[in-house]
Design an enzyme around this catalytic site. Structure first.
Site, short mmCIF file in Angstrom:
data_model
loop_
_atom_site.label_atom_id
_atom_site.label_comp_id
_atom_site.label_asym_id
_atom_site.label_seq_id
_atom_site.Cartn_x
_atom_site.Cartn_y
_atom_site.Cartn_z
N SER A 127 -4.50 -3.45 6.69
CA SER A 127 -4.03 -3.44 5.31
C SER A 127 -3.59 -4.84 4.90
O SER A 127 -3.17 -5.65 5.73
CB SER A 127 -2.86 -2.47 5.18
OG SER A 127 -2.17 -2.63 3.96
N TYR A 151 5.41 -0.50 7.75
CA TYR A 151 3.97 -0.21 7.73
C TYR A 151 3.16 -1.48 8.00
O TYR A 151 2.26 -1.49 8.83
CB TYR A 151 3.60 0.39 6.37
CG TYR A 151 2.13 0.60 6.15
CD1 TYR A 151 1.45 1.65 6.76
CD2 TYR A 151 1.40 -0.24 5.30
CE1 TYR A 151 0.10 1.86 6.54
CE2 TYR A 151 0.05 -0.04 5.08
CZ TYR A 151 -0.60 1.01 5.70
OH TYR A 151 -1.94 1.21 5.49
N LYS A 155 0.73 -2.32 11.28
CA LYS A 155 -0.67 -2.73 11.16
C LYS A 155 -0.90 -4.11 11.79
O LYS A 155 -1.94 -4.34 12.43
CB LYS A 155 -1.08 -2.76 9.69
CG LYS A 155 -1.21 -1.39 9.05
CD LYS A 155 -2.36 -0.61 9.65
CE LYS A 155 -2.64 0.67 8.91
NZ LYS A 155 -3.77 1.44 9.49
#
Length: 228
Positions: A127, A151, A155
């Site tokens: 991402s 998050y 990643k």
């Protein structure tokens, strides 16, 4: 060719399956089998004449990664993740799904590689959340990864694991840093960037949508089709 898709019931997963079935092959090889995994039961693809193993499973649960790898898929698309807003709200769940599940998959492949030389192609969806502000325009390939969320951190760690396991020859890995995918169909999910879909989707059906950021905000988007 045997293709496994983790996160097969999701928006991008479903469209990826449709595209692969329509084309019938990948990299010049005919697809003969799909293994479709998600926490929700994936639907077997229509119009596919080969073998389909579609089941509900949690990759972060003990033994699930090993079960997937035991079938020796040639290509593994790892699309499954807890989205940004949910990963921020539930710290333990975010790391369990986004990091531990990914590491379990990579380690299961590593062990299989040591047993019989198994070396699949692994496509990992990362991402733009791995980046941190201030963001240049455009973002170059060598821009520093300083994520500002759990998050993004999950990643970024997974990207490093992907690179290291590829360097060591356990599999052939590639990571794709997807931007916000919209318009996302259905009800809003817990993604922090979900409002980008909301402000387009809701007014089309006569519902109010709230824009929680200034109108001067610039952002990166892709459609589900272009992501696939």
């Amino acid at each position: 060719m045997h293709i496994a898709i983790i996160g097969a019931a999701g928006m991008v997963g479903r469209k990826l399956i449709e595209r692969l079935v329509r084309e019938g092959g990948l990299s010049g090889r005919t697809i003969g089998k799909f293994t479709l995994i998600d926490v929700f039961q994936p639907e077997p693809p229509a119009g596919f004449d080969g073998t389909v193993d579609a089941r509900a499973a949690d990759l972060s649960a003990p033994g699930e990664a090993e079960k997937l790898v035991s079938a020796r898929p040639d290509v593994i698309f790892h699309l499954a993740a807890i989205v940004s807003g949910e990963a921020e709200l539930d710290f333990d769940k975010g790391y369990r799904i986004n990091l531990d599940g990914t590491r379990y998959l990579f380690d299961a492949i590593r062990i299989a590689n040591g047993q019989d030389g198994y070396k699949p192609r692994v496509v990992f969806t990362s991402s733009i959340a791995v980046f941190g502000a201030p963001l240049p325009y455009p973002i170059p390939d060598d821009f520093h990864t300083t994520p500002l969320t759990s998050y993004g951190t999950q990643k970024a760690i997974s990207e490093l694991l992907l690179s290291d396991y590829t360097r060591r020859g356990f599999f052939e890995g590639i990571g794709i840093r997807l931007p916000t995918i919209c318009i996302r169909p259905g009800k809003p999910n817990a993604a922090a960037s979900g409002f980008f879909s909301n402000i387009l989707r809701e007014p089309l059906v006569g519902q109010e949508a709230v824009l929680p950021v200034p109108e001067t905000i610039r952002h990166w988007h892709a459609s589900p089709r272009s992501a696939v």
